[in-house]
Design an enzyme around this catalytic site. Structure first.
Site, short mmCIF file in Angstrom:
data_model
loop_
_atom_site.label_atom_id
_atom_site.label_comp_id
_atom_site.label_asym_id
_atom_site.label_seq_id
_atom_site.Cartn_x
_atom_site.Cartn_y
_atom_site.Cartn_z
N CYS A 130 -32.72 34.85 -40.89
CA CYS A 130 -32.03 34.00 -41.87
C CYS A 130 -30.60 34.49 -42.07
CB CYS A 130 -32.78 34.02 -43.20
SG CYS A 130 -31.85 33.29 -44.57
N CYS A 168 -30.05 35.95 -45.80
CA CYS A 168 -30.71 37.15 -46.33
C CYS A 168 -29.74 38.34 -46.33
CB CYS A 168 -31.95 37.47 -45.49
SG CYS A 168 -33.43 36.58 -46.01
N HIS A 212 -35.88 35.65 -49.90
CA HIS A 212 -35.91 34.48 -49.03
C HIS A 212 -36.94 33.44 -49.47
CE1 HIS A 212 -35.24 32.40 -45.18
NE2 HIS A 212 -36.55 32.18 -45.16
N ASN A 233 -28.88 21.32 -52.13
CA ASN A 233 -29.61 20.42 -51.25
C ASN A 233 -30.89 21.14 -50.90
OD1 ASN A 233 -28.85 17.96 -50.37
ND2 ASN A 233 -27.68 18.68 -48.63
N GLY A 289 -32.09 17.34 -45.36
CA GLY A 289 -31.18 17.87 -44.36
C GLY A 289 -30.84 19.33 -44.56
N SER A 306 -31.67 22.94 -43.73
CA SER A 306 -32.45 23.58 -42.67
C SER A 306 -32.92 24.98 -43.07
CB SER A 306 -31.60 23.67 -41.41
OG SER A 306 -30.33 24.21 -41.73
N HIS A 351 -33.96 29.57 -47.63
CA HIS A 351 -33.45 30.61 -48.55
C HIS A 351 -32.78 29.91 -49.74
CE1 HIS A 351 -32.05 34.89 -49.01
NE2 HIS A 351 -31.43 34.26 -50.00
N HIS A 402 -30.40 28.59 -52.06
CA HIS A 402 -28.94 28.61 -52.08
C HIS A 402 -28.38 27.23 -52.40
CE1 HIS A 402 -29.55 26.85 -48.10
NE2 HIS A 402 -28.28 26.50 -48.09
N GLN A 448 -24.33 24.95 -52.79
CA GLN A 448 -22.99 24.87 -52.23
C GLN A 448 -21.99 24.47 -53.29
OE1 GLN A 448 -22.59 23.08 -48.33
NE2 GLN A 448 -24.75 22.56 -48.38
N HIS A 456 -21.94 17.34 -62.64
CA HIS A 456 -20.67 16.66 -62.78
C HIS A 456 -19.92 17.31 -63.93
CE1 HIS A 456 -21.77 12.86 -60.35
NE2 HIS A 456 -21.01 13.68 -59.65
N HIS A 475 -23.12 17.33 -67.21
CA HIS A 475 -24.48 16.90 -66.91
C HIS A 475 -24.79 17.21 -65.45
CE1 HIS A 475 -21.88 13.54 -65.73
NE2 HIS A 475 -22.80 13.24 -64.84
N LYS A 514 -38.50 7.52 -50.01
CA LYS A 514 -37.83 6.25 -50.22
C LYS A 514 -36.64 6.16 -49.27
CE LYS A 514 -35.16 3.59 -53.55
NZ LYS A 514 -35.78 2.30 -53.20
N PHE A 515 -36.47 5.00 -48.66
CA PHE A 515 -35.31 4.76 -47.83
C PHE A 515 -34.38 3.78 -48.53
CE2 PHE A 515 -38.38 6.16 -44.64
CZ PHE A 515 -37.63 7.10 -43.97
ZN ZN Z 1 -22.58 12.22 -63.17
#
Ligand code: ZN
Length: 349
Positions: free
Chosen positions: A52, A55, A115, A155, A161, A163, A166, A168, A170, A283, A298, A313-314
């Site tokens: 990883c 790590c 991890h 995410n 998406g 991968s 661990h 984390h 962004q 935000h 929020h 759901k798509f």
């Molecule tokens: Zn917002």
């Protein structure tokens, strides 16, 4: 329209933050369902994974080694979508071919050296460190005169998406306001000018009165399903006090945020007894140096799951061409999320 119509009749709901509409079709939940299924084979959890790149002590791209960190750890993304040294350029032809350069920075925040953990399985003290790190990063990045927006997000899950399991998140910081923040900032400003209160303060009072979409509340934060939710289990986390960003949170508010984040993550995991995938993010006020009393801190949670750990759901068809649509009402989703146990399913024994 009275409330019984909202539970059975097709209708549109207005999102006052983005000023867009969502189509709600509760009568469709009766139709037979044939959704996509996926294997969600759980990897055996290991506290340290030698392969990883997040790590402690491991090598990242270009041979940089992570320090032997023990709490949170932040670094510039090795594959950053934005770069601080991007030269300023612009093209503009008849208002039809328009492009501008965009400078910025992308940071990665490791929540824990472990991890195998997730927000749902970290302690409040550890999550409090994550909250402090987010607030520090917001202040540091936002104080750069070239940075006008600091987007903190996580995410989670392969379905979103992500991968690497661990724990984390962004941070993307850039020169201009991205679309979603720009829409919300404009709506919040207009509401403030019209009513003299923050849009989310007034909205929160309504939800606290009605209670049907409330999920969790502590002294400083409320977690709820917004009236205008698009994703089946979309939620909103709102501070009770009108603050415009994480940097304005007091000591006890930061701890309360850590507590409610942990509880929310547990409820999500318990819903389908699986590590729940989602994109979540805060935000916060634009960091152009302006005063934003109308902006109310929020976080949005956008999970892709529909009615099991494998059925997602798509956003297709009418949703790509017309507007987003949902079948399960936000009130039904709130009932399900409220009913799951407060204790994480992996800690049952
Ligand atoms: Zn917002």
């Amino acid at each position: 329209m009275n409330f019984s119509d909202l539970t059975s009749q097709p209708h549109r709901r207005f999102n006052p933050l983005t000023r867009e509409w969502v189509l709600v079709s509760p009568h469709r939940t009766a139709r037979p369902w044939q959704g996509q299924t996926e294997d969600v084979a759980a990897a055996a959890p290991v506290t340290y994974d030698p392969s990883c790149y997040l790590c402690p002590g491991n090598l990242r791209a270009e041979g940089v080694a992570n320090p032997a960190y023990t709490g949170t750890f932040v670094f510039d993304n090795d594959f950053a979508a934005l770069r601080p040294d991007t030269p300023a350029e612009e093209i503009q032809e008849k208002g039809l071919l328009v492009a501008r350069s965009e400078a910025g920075r992308c940071r990665v925040v490791c929540f824990s050296p472990r991890h195998d953990l997730t927000m749902a399985r970290m302690g409040v003290a550890e999550l409090r460190q994550v909250v402090d790190t987010w607030a520090q990063e917001f202040s540091a990045l936002g104080s750069d005169p070239n940075i006008r927006s600091v987007q903190i997000f996580e995410n989670r899950g392969a379905m979103m998406g992500c991968s690497n399991s661990h724990p984390h998140g962004q941070i993307w910081a850039n020169e201009t306001l991205p679309n979603e923040l720009a829409k919300e900032a404009a709506a919040c400003r207009e509401y403030w000018q019209l009513r003299g209160a923050t849009l989310l303060h007034d909205y929160l009072q309504l939800e606290l009165e009605k209670k049907e979409r409330l999920l969790l509340a502590n002294d400083h934060f409320v977690w709820l399903v917004p009236f205008w939710a698009v994703w089946p289990f979309e939620t909103l986390l709102v501070s009770r006090r009108c603050v415009s960003a994480l940097d304005q949170l007091r000591d006890e508010e930061r701890t309360a945020l850590a507590e409610i984040l942990r509880q929310a993550a547990i409820r999500y995991d318990n819903l389908f007894r699986t590590p729940f995938p989602y994109t979540m993010g805060f935000h916060q006020r634009p960091t152009d140096g302006g005063d934003y009393p109308e902006f109310h801190l929020h976080a949005h949670f956008y999970p892709p799951l529909l009615r099991s750990a494998t059925i997602r759901k798509f956003m297709v068809g009418y949703e790509m061409l017309g507007m987003p649509q949902r079948d399960i009402t936000p009130e039904a989703a709130a009932r399900w999320l409220r009913e799951v146990p407060a204790r994480h399913y992996l800690n049952e024994r």
